[in-house]
Design a protein around this motif. Structure first.
Motif, PDB file in Angstrom:
ATOM      1  N   TYR A   3       0.875  -1.170   0.000  1.00 46.74           N
ATOM      2  CA  TYR A   3       0.000   0.000   0.000  1.00 46.74           C
ATOM      3  C   TYR A   3       0.914   1.222   0.000  1.00 46.74           C
ATOM      4  O   TYR A   3       1.723   1.400   0.912  1.00 46.74           O
ATOM      5  N   VAL A   4       0.810   2.075  -1.021  1.00 49.11           N
ATOM      6  CA  VAL A   4       1.743   3.192  -1.197  1.00 49.11           C
ATOM      7  C   VAL A   4       1.048   4.505  -0.862  1.00 49.11           C
ATOM      8  O   VAL A   4      -0.007   4.831  -1.393  1.00 49.11           O
ATOM      9  N   TYR A   5       1.664   5.281   0.036  1.00 50.10           N
ATOM     10  CA  TYR A   5       1.104   6.543   0.497  1.00 50.10           C
ATOM     11  C   TYR A   5       1.548   7.731  -0.336  1.00 50.10           C
ATOM     12  O   TYR A   5       0.760   8.646  -0.611  1.00 50.10           O
ATOM     13  N   ALA A   6       2.842   7.752  -0.707  1.00 43.44           N
ATOM     14  CA  ALA A   6       3.385   8.953  -1.330  1.00 43.44           C
ATOM     15  C   ALA A   6       4.723   8.667  -1.988  1.00 43.44           C
ATOM     16  O   ALA A   6       5.421   7.707  -1.642  1.00 43.44           O
ATOM     17  N   ILE A   7       5.070   9.547  -2.929  1.00 45.42           N
ATOM     18  CA  ILE A   7       6.414   9.613  -3.495  1.00 45.42           C
ATOM     19  C   ILE A   7       7.134  10.748  -2.769  1.00 45.42           C
ATOM     20  O   ILE A   7       6.543  11.801  -2.496  1.00 45.42           O
ATOM     21  N   THR A   8       8.403  10.548  -2.445  1.00 40.97           N
ATOM     22  CA  THR A   8       9.151  11.585  -1.731  1.00 40.97           C
ATOM     23  C   THR A   8      10.464  11.889  -2.444  1.00 40.97           C
ATOM     24  O   THR A   8      11.006  11.058  -3.184  1.00 40.97           O
ATOM     25  N   ALA A   9      10.965  13.088  -2.187  1.00 38.45           N
ATOM     26  CA  ALA A   9      12.271  13.516  -2.718  1.00 38.45           C
ATOM     27  C   ALA A   9      12.745  14.694  -1.878  1.00 38.45           C
ATOM     28  O   ALA A   9      12.021  15.197  -1.010  1.00 38.45           O
ATOM     29  N   HIS A  10      13.981  15.151  -2.149  1.00 36.81           N
ATOM     30  CA  HIS A  10      14.546  16.310  -1.459  1.00 36.81           C
ATOM     31  C   HIS A  10      14.501  16.144   0.054  1.00 36.81           C
ATOM     32  O   HIS A  10      14.120  17.055   0.788  1.00 36.81           O
ATOM     33  N   HIS A  11      14.893  14.967   0.531  1.00 39.37           N
ATOM     34  CA  HIS A  11      14.858  14.721   1.969  1.00 39.37           C
ATOM     35  C   HIS A  11      15.807  15.653   2.709  1.00 39.37           C
ATOM     36  O   HIS A  11      16.893  15.964   2.231  1.00 39.37           O
ATOM     37  N   ALA A  12      15.376  16.100   3.875  1.00 41.05           N
ATOM     38  CA  ALA A  12      16.184  17.022   4.660  1.00 41.05           C
ATOM     39  C   ALA A  12      17.548  16.424   4.964  1.00 41.05           C
ATOM     40  O   ALA A  12      17.648  15.299   5.458  1.00 41.05           O
ATOM     41  N   ALA A  13      18.598  17.165   4.636  1.00 43.52           N
ATOM     42  CA  ALA A  13      19.979  16.753   4.909  1.00 43.52           C
ATOM     43  C   ALA A  13      20.292  15.376   4.336  1.00 43.52           C
ATOM     44  O   ALA A  13      21.138  14.660   4.852  1.00 43.52           O
ATOM     45  N   GLY A  14      19.589  14.990   3.271  1.00 42.81           N
ATOM     46  CA  GLY A  14      19.844  13.700   2.633  1.00 42.81           C
ATOM     47  C   GLY A  14      19.361  12.507   3.418  1.00 42.81           C
ATOM     48  O   GLY A  14      19.650  11.367   3.068  1.00 42.81           O
ATOM     49  N   GLY A  36      16.873   5.837  -6.540  1.00 42.55           N
ATOM     50  CA  GLY A  36      17.616   6.998  -7.010  1.00 42.55           C
ATOM     51  C   GLY A  36      17.216   8.212  -6.199  1.00 42.55           C
ATOM     52  O   GLY A  36      17.116   8.146  -4.967  1.00 42.55           O
ATOM     53  N   PRO A  37      16.948   9.343  -6.862  1.00 41.88           N
ATOM     54  CA  PRO A  37      16.586  10.558  -6.130  1.00 41.88           C
ATOM     55  C   PRO A  37      15.165  10.523  -5.570  1.00 41.88           C
ATOM     56  O   PRO A  37      14.793  11.366  -4.770  1.00 41.88           O
ATOM     57  N   LEU A  38      14.402   9.550  -6.030  1.00 38.32           N
ATOM     58  CA  LEU A  38      13.023   9.428  -5.567  1.00 38.32           C
ATOM     59  C   LEU A  38      12.917   8.325  -4.524  1.00 38.32           C
ATOM     60  O   LEU A  38      13.785   7.463  -4.407  1.00 38.32           O
ATOM     61  N   GLY A  39      11.822   8.363  -3.786  1.00 37.54           N
ATOM     62  CA  GLY A  39      11.519   7.302  -2.851  1.00 37.54           C
ATOM     63  C   GLY A  39      10.024   7.107  -2.797  1.00 37.54           C
ATOM     64  O   GLY A  39       9.251   7.941  -3.284  1.00 37.54           O
ATOM     65  N   ALA A  40       9.612   6.001  -2.213  1.00 38.67           N
ATOM     66  CA  ALA A  40       8.196   5.753  -1.995  1.00 38.67           C
ATOM     67  C   ALA A  40       8.012   5.303  -0.559  1.00 38.67           C
ATOM     68  O   ALA A  40       8.831   4.562  -0.020  1.00 38.67           O
ATOM     69  N   VAL A  41       6.944   5.766   0.058  1.00 36.18           N
ATOM     70  CA  VAL A  41       6.613   5.368   1.418  1.00 36.18           C
ATOM     71  C   VAL A  41       5.411   4.439   1.338  1.00 36.18           C
ATOM     72  O   VAL A  41       4.367   4.794   0.761  1.00 36.18           O
ATOM     73  N   ALA A  42       5.570   3.236   1.899  1.00 33.03           N
ATOM     74  CA  ALA A  42       4.559   2.200   1.705  1.00 33.03           C
ATOM     75  C   ALA A  42       4.493   1.274   2.909  1.00 33.03           C
ATOM     76  O   ALA A  42       5.371   1.289   3.784  1.00 33.03           O
ATOM     77  N   SER A  43       3.462   0.456   2.940  1.00 34.34           N
ATOM     78  CA  SER A  43       3.300  -0.581   3.953  1.00 34.34           C
ATOM     79  C   SER A  43       2.974  -1.901   3.271  1.00 34.34           C
ATOM     80  O   SER A  43       2.237  -1.927   2.273  1.00 34.34           O
ATOM     81  N   THR A  44       3.529  -2.975   3.801  1.00 30.46           N
ATOM     82  CA  THR A  44       3.140  -4.310   3.348  1.00 30.46           C
ATOM     83  C   THR A  44       1.807  -4.658   3.992  1.00 30.46           C
ATOM     84  O   THR A  44       1.666  -4.612   5.218  1.00 30.46           O
TER      85      THR A  44
END
Length: 255
Positions: A3-14, A36-44
Motif C-alpha cells: 500500500y503506497v502513500y506517497a512519493i518523496t524527494a529532497h529529503h532534509a539533509a539527505g 535513485g533521487p526518488l523514494g516511496a513510502v509504503a506498507s506491506t
C-alpha cells in the motif's frame, strides 16, 4: 502487496523521512523504498484485507473507510516537514517492491518534474460560506385601500434584494479566488459540497485549493485576512484548512 502513500524527494539533509510507527492498519509498519533521487513510502498489507474483492466490500463500511483515510492522511502529513511529498490517492496498491520500483523508474522524468514543482510549497484549502445578513424589521404595511400596491411593491423590493445579493455573492467568490490564486503557485476551484458533506451553516460559494510557496505564505495569509474583513458585512465566512500535502496539484501520480 504494498500500500503506497506517497512519493518523496529532497529529503532534509539527505536523510530518509522519519516514519510513523503505524500505517494504514493497526500494527502495520511504514517503510521507505529508495529509487535513485526518488523514494516511496509504503506498507506491506495482507491480501486478506486489500485483495480486490475483499477491499471493495470493506469500502462499503463507512466507519472502516473513514478510519483508513485518516490513517493514510496521517502518514502523508508526517512526511511534510522532512521531504517534498507527492501524495498518492487513497487505495494505491502494488503487487510488491519489484513492481513499485519499476513504476518509479519508468515514470522517473514526470515524477521528478512534479516533485520539483512542489518543492517548498504547501497546499491550503479555503471554503467560503454565505449566511444572509439580518434584515431590518419592516414597518407594517397598510390595509384597505393601497394595500395591493404595497404588496406588489414589497415583492419587487424582495426580488431586487435577492438579485443584488446574488451579484454580491458572485463578486465575492470570483474576487476571493482571483486574489488568493494570484499569490499562489497554482490554484483550483473544486466542486461545491452539499451541506451534509461540509457540515457548516450557510451556503457554500467556494471550495478552493491553493499551492502556496513558503516565501509568499505570509502575504497569502494576509490577503485572506483582508478578504474576511472586506466581505464580513455581506455575510461571508472563510474557513481555512491545512496545510496539506498537494493532493490537488500532483497530476496523474503513480500508475
Amino acid at each position: 502487496m504494498l500500500y503506497v502513500y506517497a512519493i518523496t524527494a529532497h529529503h532534509a539533509a539527505g536523510a530518509e523521512p522519519r516514519l510513523p510507527e503505524e500505517g494504514i492498519l493497526p500494527g502495520v509498519a511504514v517503510q521507505h523504498f529508495a529509487a535513485g533521487p526518488l523514494g516511496a513510502v509504503a506498507s506491506t498489507v495482507p491480501d486478506s484485507i486489500f485483495g480486490k474483492e475483499v477491499l471493495q466490500a470493506l469500502l462499503n463500511d463507512a466507519d472502516w473507510t473513514r478510519a483508513r483515510i485518516l490513517d493514510h492522511q496521517r502518514v502523508v502529513s508526517s512526511l511534510l516537514p522532512v521531504a517534498t511529498v507527492l501524495p498518492l490517492k487513497f487505495g494505491t496498491l502494488f503487487a510488491g517492491e519489484t513492481s513499485l520500483i519499476s513504476a518509479l523508474a519508468s515514470q522517473r522524468e514526470v515524477l521528478e518534474a512534479t516533485v520539483t514543482r512542489l518543492r517548498g510549497t504547501r497546499e491550503w484549502g479555503v471554503k467560503l460560506f454565505f449566511e444572509a445578513p439580518t434584515r431590518p424589521v419592516r414597518t407594517a404595511e397598510p390595509v384597505g385601500a393601497g394595500s395591493g400596491l404595497a404588496f406588489f411593491r414589497r415583492k419587487k423590493e424582495e426580488q431586487e434584494a435577492r438579485a443584488a445579493a446574488e451579484v454580491a455573492l458572485d463578486h465575492c467568490v470570483a474576487g476571493s479566488h482571483r486574489r488568493l490564486a494570484a499569490l499562489a503557485r497554482a490554484a483550483v476551484a473544486n466542486p461545491l459540497q452539499p451541506p451534509e458533506l461540509h457540515g457548516h451553516a450557510g451556503t457554500m460559494g467556494l471550495n478552493g485549493a491553493y499551492l502556496v510557496a513558503s516565501e509568499t505564505e505570509a502575504a497569502w495569509r494576509a490577503c485572506l485576512s483582508e478578504l474576511e474583513t472586506t466581505y464580513a458585512a455581506d455575510g461571508a465566512r472563510y474557513v481555512l484548512t491545512g496545510p496539506w500535502a498537494a493532493y490537488n496539484f500532483t497530476g496523474g501520480g503513480l500508475v
